[in-house]
Design a protein around this motif. Structure first.
Motif, mmCIF file in Angstrom:
data_model
loop_
_atom_site.group_PDB
_atom_site.id
_atom_site.type_symbol
_atom_site.label_atom_id
_atom_site.label_comp_id
_atom_site.label_asym_id
_atom_site.label_seq_id
_atom_site.Cartn_x
_atom_site.Cartn_y
_atom_site.Cartn_z
ATOM 1 N N SER A 70 0.843 -1.197 0.000
ATOM 2 C CA SER A 70 0.000 0.000 0.000
ATOM 3 C C SER A 70 0.876 1.245 0.000
ATOM 4 O O SER A 70 1.897 1.315 0.688
ATOM 5 N N LYS A 71 0.462 2.241 -0.750
ATOM 6 C CA LYS A 71 1.231 3.481 -0.861
ATOM 7 C C LYS A 71 0.962 4.415 0.303
ATOM 8 O O LYS A 71 1.775 5.286 0.600
ATOM 9 N N GLY A 72 -0.212 4.241 0.931
ATOM 10 C CA GLY A 72 -0.583 5.126 2.025
ATOM 11 C C GLY A 72 -1.145 4.364 3.198
ATOM 12 O O GLY A 72 -1.422 3.159 3.125
ATOM 13 N N ALA A 73 -1.302 5.087 4.293
ATOM 14 C CA ALA A 73 -1.832 4.497 5.520
ATOM 15 C C ALA A 73 -2.721 5.518 6.209
ATOM 16 O O ALA A 73 -2.587 6.731 6.007
ATOM 17 N N VAL A 74 -3.629 5.009 7.052
ATOM 18 C CA VAL A 74 -4.553 5.857 7.796
ATOM 19 C C VAL A 74 -4.417 5.556 9.281
ATOM 20 O O VAL A 74 -4.488 4.395 9.697
ATOM 21 N N VAL A 75 -4.212 6.585 10.089
ATOM 22 C CA VAL A 75 -4.254 6.464 11.545
ATOM 23 C C VAL A 75 -5.708 6.582 11.972
ATOM 24 O O VAL A 75 -6.375 7.569 11.654
ATOM 25 N N VAL A 76 -6.214 5.572 12.671
ATOM 26 C CA VAL A 76 -7.627 5.500 13.057
ATOM 27 C C VAL A 76 -7.774 5.829 14.542
ATOM 28 O O VAL A 76 -7.114 5.211 15.389
ATOM 29 N N ILE A 77 -8.661 6.786 14.851
ATOM 30 C CA ILE A 77 -8.852 7.239 16.232
ATOM 31 C C ILE A 77 -10.282 6.960 16.674
ATOM 32 O O ILE A 77 -11.212 7.671 16.269
ATOM 33 N N PRO A 78 -10.506 5.957 17.503
ATOM 34 C CA PRO A 78 -11.862 5.701 18.016
ATOM 35 C C PRO A 78 -12.342 6.870 18.877
ATOM 36 O O PRO A 78 -11.545 7.597 19.482
ATOM 37 N N GLY A 79 -13.663 7.038 18.931
ATOM 38 C CA GLY A 79 -14.251 8.056 19.792
ATOM 39 C C GLY A 79 -14.500 7.527 21.192
ATOM 40 O O GLY A 79 -14.186 6.384 21.518
#
Length: 259
Positions: free
Chosen positions: A34-43
């Protein structure tokens, strides 16, 4: 999924304010190539972190060929700057892994943190002895999901109280953590979604953010679904709202994050 990655090798800044909390970390959900990544922040109103807004979201992103990293950030009791320090460091750490692009996504109060990370960042310290600190903390895109954008207007009082404590009525602090007031011409592009019927965090939060981005000519995509309660996550039980995941996948793929 691999073992967690701690954000700092040594004690995180502001740890003395949260002595019983684990050191902030990322749980990786990488996709080879994958060329990119996402940081995921739960609420979780800055007092907890909702499980359904973490790993399931990462797997949805994986389905589109995009790597994801779920952030375990500090919540009450904590220093007001600790969550933002965690988000900034998470972006640097993921960027140091070699991805071409790094976005940040957050739900509800995690969406507030997402907006803060997208408006309070730096380009890294080239003179730092820590190679991670040499990386920029500016995300390439941000994705607030039914977010507590503002701590002043149409806000979620519990999130304000949990983050700011005794300073919850201090204008300078409220403004600092209100994303719509901190947008600039250099704010990254955004994908925003909300429901018009959200009874906990009014849709006006997302509308105010969209207007601020428009005023600064920052590109954004906005989706407001007519029905649906707060905290839906993937919204698998709501055929109308669950479209958001596919729409986001398309946005990220077109943005160059996928394999």
């Amino acid at each position: 999924m691999s073992d967690v990655m701690y954000l700092w090798k040594e004690t995180a800044p502001y740890s003395e304010f949260s002595p019983e909390q684990a050191q902030p970390s990322l749980t990786p959900f990488p996709v080879s190539g994958s060329k990119g990544a996402v940081v995921v922040i739960p609420g979780g109103a800055y007092c907890m972190k909702a499980d359904h807004e973490g790993a399931p979201i990462a797997r949805m992103l994986n389905d589109a060929g995009i790597s994801a990293y779920v952030l375990d950030y500090r919540v009450r009791p904590c220093h007001k700057l600790a969550p933002l320090a965690d988000a900034n460091r998470a972006i640097r750490l993921v960027r140091s892994l070699g991805y071409e692009k790094v976005a940040i996504l957050g739900f509800s109060a995690g969406g507030n943190l997402c907006c803060n990370a997208a408006t309070h960042y730096d380009l890294g310290n080239p003179d730092s002895d820590d190679p991670i600190e040499r990386c920029s903390s500016r995300p390439d895109g941000f994705i607030p999901c039914y977010a507590v954008v503002s701590m002043i207007s149409y806000t979620h009082k519990g999130s304000v109280q949990n983050l700011l404590g005794d300073e919850q009525n201090k204008d300078s602090e409220l403004r600092y953590f209100s994303g719509e007031l901190n947008v600039t011409d250099d704010t990254p592009t955004a994908f925003i979604w909300h429901t018009a019927a959200d009874g906990s965090v009014p849709v006006e939060n997302s509308l105010a953010l969209a207007k601020a981005l428009s005023d600064h000519r920052v590109p954004f995509e906005l989706h407001v679904f007519p029905k649906g309660a707060h905290g839906l996550g993937l919204a698998e039980g709501n055929p109308s709202v669950r479209q958001w995941a596919k729409l986001l996948q398309n946005w990220l793929v077109l943005g160059g994050y996928a394999q």
